[in-house]
Structures are given as structure tokens and as C-alpha cells.
Write a protein that holds these residues in place. Sequence first.
Motif, PDB file in Angstrom:
ATOM      1  N   SER A   1       1.786   8.826  -6.279  1.00  0.00           N
ATOM      2  CA  SER A   1       1.924  10.264  -5.972  1.00  0.00           C
ATOM      3  C   SER A   1       2.944  10.896  -6.920  1.00  0.00           C
ATOM      4  O   SER A   1       2.736  11.991  -7.437  1.00  0.00           O
ATOM      5  CB  SER A   1       2.402  10.472  -4.528  1.00  0.00           C
ATOM      6  OG  SER A   1       1.443  10.008  -3.615  1.00  0.00           O
ATOM      7  N   ILE A   2       4.035  10.171  -7.113  1.00  0.00           N
ATOM      8  CA  ILE A   2       5.098  10.701  -7.967  1.00  0.00           C
ATOM      9  C   ILE A   2       4.665  10.707  -9.438  1.00  0.00           C
ATOM     10  O   ILE A   2       4.872  11.685 -10.160  1.00  0.00           O
ATOM     11  CB  ILE A   2       6.401   9.894  -7.748  1.00  0.00           C
ATOM     12  CG1 ILE A   2       6.962  10.265  -6.363  1.00  0.00           C
ATOM     13  CG2 ILE A   2       7.414  10.164  -8.847  1.00  0.00           C
ATOM     14  CD1 ILE A   2       8.168   9.462  -5.922  1.00  0.00           C
TER      15      ILE A   2
ATOM     16  N   ALA B   1       1.161   3.998  -2.993  1.00  0.00           N
ATOM     17  CA  ALA B   1       0.826   5.401  -2.730  1.00  0.00           C
ATOM     18  C   ALA B   1       1.985   6.302  -3.147  1.00  0.00           C
ATOM     19  O   ALA B   1       1.782   7.359  -3.750  1.00  0.00           O
ATOM     20  CB  ALA B   1       0.504   5.599  -1.250  1.00  0.00           C
ATOM     21  N   ALA B   2       3.218   5.857  -2.840  1.00  0.00           N
ATOM     22  CA  ALA B   2       4.392   6.663  -3.179  1.00  0.00           C
ATOM     23  C   ALA B   2       4.545   6.765  -4.699  1.00  0.00           C
ATOM     24  O   ALA B   2       4.669   7.863  -5.253  1.00  0.00           O
ATOM     25  CB  ALA B   2       5.642   6.038  -2.556  1.00  0.00           C
TER      26      ALA B   2
ATOM     27  N   TYR C   1       0.831  -1.199   0.000  1.00  0.00           N
ATOM     28  CA  TYR C   1       0.000   0.000   0.000  1.00  0.00           C
ATOM     29  C   TYR C   1       0.872   1.258   0.000  1.00  0.00           C
ATOM     30  O   TYR C   1       0.639   2.211  -0.748  1.00  0.00           O
ATOM     31  CB  TYR C   1      -0.900  -0.057   1.248  1.00  0.00           C
ATOM     32  CG  TYR C   1      -1.688   1.197   1.528  1.00  0.00           C
ATOM     33  CD1 TYR C   1      -2.677   1.628   0.656  1.00  0.00           C
ATOM     34  CD2 TYR C   1      -1.451   1.938   2.682  1.00  0.00           C
ATOM     35  CE1 TYR C   1      -3.402   2.777   0.915  1.00  0.00           C
ATOM     36  CE2 TYR C   1      -2.163   3.088   2.951  1.00  0.00           C
ATOM     37  CZ  TYR C   1      -3.134   3.508   2.058  1.00  0.00           C
ATOM     38  OH  TYR C   1      -3.837   4.643   2.335  1.00  0.00           O
ATOM     39  N   PHE C   2       1.910   1.215   0.834  1.00  0.00           N
ATOM     40  CA  PHE C   2       2.837   2.342   0.950  1.00  0.00           C
ATOM     41  C   PHE C   2       3.541   2.622  -0.380  1.00  0.00           C
ATOM     42  O   PHE C   2       3.590   3.761  -0.856  1.00  0.00           O
ATOM     43  CB  PHE C   2       3.855   2.017   2.050  1.00  0.00           C
ATOM     44  CG  PHE C   2       4.938   3.043   2.228  1.00  0.00           C
ATOM     45  CD1 PHE C   2       4.694   4.206   2.925  1.00  0.00           C
ATOM     46  CD2 PHE C   2       6.207   2.832   1.710  1.00  0.00           C
ATOM     47  CE1 PHE C   2       5.689   5.155   3.099  1.00  0.00           C
ATOM     48  CE2 PHE C   2       7.211   3.776   1.882  1.00  0.00           C
ATOM     49  CZ  PHE C   2       6.945   4.941   2.573  1.00  0.00           C
TER      50      PHE C   2
ATOM     51  N   LEU D   1      10.941   3.946  -7.578  1.00  0.00           N
ATOM     52  CA  LEU D   1      10.529   5.338  -7.770  1.00  0.00           C
ATOM     53  C   LEU D   1      11.349   6.049  -8.851  1.00  0.00           C
ATOM     54  O   LEU D   1      10.992   7.129  -9.285  1.00  0.00           O
ATOM     55  CB  LEU D   1      10.614   6.106  -6.443  1.00  0.00           C
ATOM     56  CG  LEU D   1       9.737   5.518  -5.313  1.00  0.00           C
ATOM     57  CD1 LEU D   1       9.902   6.320  -4.032  1.00  0.00           C
ATOM     58  CD2 LEU D   1       8.255   5.481  -5.718  1.00  0.00           C
TER      59      LEU D   1
END
Lengths: 435, 251
Positions: free
Chosen positions: B105-106, B101-102, B97-98, B162
Motif C-alpha cells: 500500500s505504501i 498489504a501494508a 499477509y498483513f 515500512l
Amino acid sequence: MTAASDFTSWLDGGRTVSDGPAWLADWRARAAQRARVLGVPGRKDESWRYTSLSALLEQDFRPAAGPALPAASALAPALITGFEPHRLVFVNGDFVAALSTSGALPEGVRLGSLRERLATDPGALEGRLGRVAGAQAPLFSTLNAAGFQDGAALLIDPGVALEQPIELLHLSLGDTGAILAQPRHCIVLGEGARATLIERYLGLDGAGVCTNAVIEVTLGQGAELRHERLQDEGAASFHLSTLHLDQAPGSRYRGVNIGLGARWARTELHCGCAGRGAECDLQGLYLAGDGQLMDYHLDVIHSVPECTSRENFKGILYGRGRAVFDGRVLVARDAQKSDAAMSNRNLMLSEQAEIDTKPQLEILADDVKCSHGTTVGQIEPEMLFYPRARGIAEPLARRMLCLGFAGEIIEALSHEALREQVTEQVGARLEQASG
Amino acid sequence: MLSVKGLRAKVGDEEILKGLDLTVRPGEVHAIMGPNGSGKSTFAHVLSGRDGYEVTDGAASLDGVDLLALSPEERAQQGLFLAFQYPVELPGVNNTYFLKAALNSIRKARGEEELDAVSFLRLIREKLKILHLDDSLLKRAVNVGFSGGEKKRNEIFQMALLEPKLAILDETDSGLDIDALRIVAEGVNALRSPERSVILVTHYQRLLDYIEPDVVHVLYKGRIIRTGGKELALELEERGYGWIIDEEHAA
């Protein structure tokens, strides 16, 4: 509106269960009398020290003149996809057969309206209804005994395991005035019986309803009950709910209490481990924001040796939300080898939020393992920075951490659909709070 | 890519960075070394936007964007990544989930579409392999119950996912045994590309045996006092920091 001086108006009028056997009428008359004698508890009363009743007394809640008859569509917003229990529906405390789907029950399980059971088969409830609450029940339980309209009767024979959960779904509809709803549920599991019971309390519109619910649970030897209670009443509602639990030797009770809604909510859990080797696991999660009070009272009594109890409650407070946690575990003189651990942890998201927490252990035996712990804290800056450094905006990062904090309790729920539902509700409230 | 000019920063009343200049071009790997207390971690934190530091002078920009004017999340969305020296445990926050979300978002900040569950899982499995991480990690809470080595690998795994423009690795080698160090270094090397720059903040030369830097800087009392090639790191390993500091004082 002038404030009432006590709750005697709750005893007048309405449609209490007046017919039925003599023992029932006697019990209810004694309850009414006791309620009048008890009067209104004040701040000097230990269990009301942090909670004022004045907001409740300002309202003129009365029992409804007749049952509400909502359309079948009223149920739609209350249903959870993927969750299909045996369901009894109560609207403002009245059982609504037309909305209920109790389905095919296994042999040895009797589930239905308490009122109906009292009318057709009162013998099944004699010596059971009112037994766990006892003659010395606290005020709101006593008021309920005198004034309950209906409720659920669930009787499971020895050795019967019910796989499908049972749901008692309570809807509060306030469009017809300040209504007092008083359901009472009587749950009896015979020796070795197993079941999962879900109680949900939902306010489907904004108007104020006062619910004063009581549930009496008797677990026979080795019986197991998972009991989950989800309170999401409307923002103008008052909610009182009292559990009276009696456990025979070797029985297991696993309770999860989720409190999200209502402006003023008080939950009392009176649990008696009266049989050797009984296990009682109480978990709770509450959220309180602007204009909300969440008040929890636990009274867990280890009266015989070798019982285990766990009390694990977590709160998230934001805005001007208030909560009270008053947890008491009493270990009687003879209750050697008792094992109890109580914890209350609170996450404060604003400086205006308030928590009064008071865990107490009263230990009269000398060979026990008991502990308690309380924390009141904020989100650690370190923990907030980490997700932000990964590109996650601060409000979402906060929400994520709060849901992580709440997750331990949500995970204790028995069904994935319920866990998802509660996660979503908690997330939505937190999002509202930050927005 | 990264341009830092005359950067000064305080913690409380104490000035830690005292006019730091640094330029990192696309694709370069820079090592920032220095004795304890020289300001290495402070520099990493100030660039990532952590609270508790006050920038009193100077500028820092990434591809022309003023980093100092941005929140930590906006810096990450601009392509800055900090691998933490002490990765933070987030109890109850599921790793998948983390990460989702990261990443989303990016992606959103870059104007890309959010990934659906299937493509996300495919991507994540591919990146896990680079760091020799087991996918049981995805079901766990972020960093909770991870060993020291797992935490550091998890940082580089997040970096792989990321795909930042600039990654700052803050003492990523500290507390790692040689096998874990090798895996972390392989992970970083696999991510080297002409578009991606890396700053290795480290106390020891050891990490540089595995990740070869283009440029080595020595940070001392909040300023870069020496810059050289990878041979500078070897010299430091042999001779310590004393001689550079002495030369600095003499100058």
C-alpha cells in the motif's frame, strides 16, 4: 404470479424414482402422504419462527420435465485448480454420468448414482435409505423423500480408508424456467471406515432454481467422515439442505458448512450421537448481504453417555442481509459425561443487517459439561485503526479483519485448494459489499 | 520535516492539547517527556489520525503536506509511522499477509512497484534479524499470543520494513524488561539515518540511555514548557518534573 398455498405441486409430475422394489414405493408413498398432512409450517412452528416461507411459495418451482444436458464446458467454471476428487456431477438434481469422473475406486467402495443403485442392487440400500431421516422427518426432508430424482449412493465397507476426497458437485442451471431440484444422497461408512466428502452447490447463471437436497449419513463404529458443504448458488436461487446423521460408538464426524449464495437458504443439521464416545464437530460460516437470508438449524442429540459435540458457527452480515441461527443441543437423561460446546458469533457490517440467534441447551442428565455462547458485534474501531495506521486503506483493512474472523472456519476445510477457493469467494463478496 | 504549530485538540469537551509547537528536522531524534496526563499519547494519536480527537486549532505538516487533512492510511503512506503503546491483536489475520498489504500500500502510494513474493520474503527476513525475531512470527496472526516484549519488537520490526520518514514511538519502553528494551533500542538505532526522524514519547529517562536524543521536550498540560538537550532528561530523572512545573507557574 399468485402464491401457492402449500408445496403439493412439488409432489406432482416430474421424474421421481417410481420403479424399484416395493419397500421403496411404500416409503415414498408414505412420505408424500405425510408431506400433505404436514402442510406449510407457520411462525408458530418453533423452527420456522424467524423464517418466512412466503417468498418460496410465491415461486412456482416444478420438477424439470427432463434432465438438462449441459455441454462439458459448463463444468469448467466450477472446477478448482489443484483439487482432484472422485467427482459425481448433478445438474438440477440429475446425475450426469458424462461429466462425472469417479475414477478408480479402492475395493470396498461403491460410489455412484442412487437411482442406478436402486435399479441394479436395491438390497444394498434397503433398510438404509430413509432410515436416518426416519418416519418423522421435517417437511422438506419429507418432500425430498417423496420426490427425489437421483443422488449419490456411497457405501464404504468396514475398515476401508479412502484417501482421495469424494465430491458431489451440484450445478444449478435455470435457463429452462423455475426448476425444482431434489437430489438425495445416501452415505454409509462401515466400521472403522474413513472418507472425506465434499458437497458443492453452485449456480452458474442468474436464473432461479430451488434445490431441496437431503443427505443421510450413517457412520459405523469407529468410522470417520470429514464432510464439507459449500453453497454458492445464484442470487435468484433458493436452497434447502438437510443432513441426517447417525453415529455409532467411537465414530467421528467433522462437518464444515459454508453458505455464501442464494437469496434464501436454509440448512438443517439433524445429528444423533447414539453410540458411546461418538464425536460430532459442526462448523459453519455464512455471509448474507442485500436480499439474502441464511437460516441454520442444528439439532444435536446426545442420547447415550460420553459423546462430544462442538457447534461453532460464524456469520458476517452486511447490507440488508439476514441470518437465523437456531442451534439446539439435547442431552438425554442417561447421556452422562456428555461434552457439548456451542458458539455462534456474528459480525455486523451494517446497521440494516439482521440476525436472530437462539442457541439452546436442553440438559436432562446431571453429570455433563455443556456451554453455549453468542456474540453479535461490529468491527472494533481499534482493530480497524491499526492496519490503517500501517498504510492499508480502510476497505481493505475491513476486508482483512472480516477474513480473519472467517479464517477460523475456513481453516477447518480439509484441502488447501478449497481453503483458497473459499477465501477468495468470501473476499470477493466482501469487496462487492463495500464497493 | 515535521512542523506543528499551535495545535489544539479535544477529547469530548476536554481540551488536551493547548497550543503545541514542535519542529523536528530530518535525522533528528526528539524525546517528548512529561508527567501522566500531560497529553503525550494524545499528541501521538492526533498526528496519526486516530478517531476520537477533535483538532480545534493549529497545523501539522510533514514535508509540507498537511497531515490533518489526511486519513490515517494516507498519513502512513506519506511516511508517518506510529509504534503503538498497546499494539492491537488481529485474530485470524496472518502476519505475512498483513505486512505485505501494508508495504505494498505504501509502495503504491509512493509510485513504486509492488514487491513480488520472493523479494518480499527476502526483505522481511533481513528485517527480522535486526529485531532478533524468529521467522515463525510470520505464520502467526498479527500480535495474537505475542508476549508484551514481542509485541513491542514487532512494532519496531514493522517500522524497519515500512521505512517511514518520521516514526513516533508511543511509550515503546513501557512494560519491557531490560533485555527487550535493549533489543528495541538497538532496532531503533539501526534505523537512524539522516533522512529519518524519530519522536520518542516516554515517561522515563531509561529508554534515553539506549537511544540518545538530540532534543528533549517537556510536555505539560498540553503545551511544551521546556526544551533542551539530552542533559535535560538526566536532570528530570534526578529532580522529577516538579521544578519545571513550578518555574512554569512562576513565569
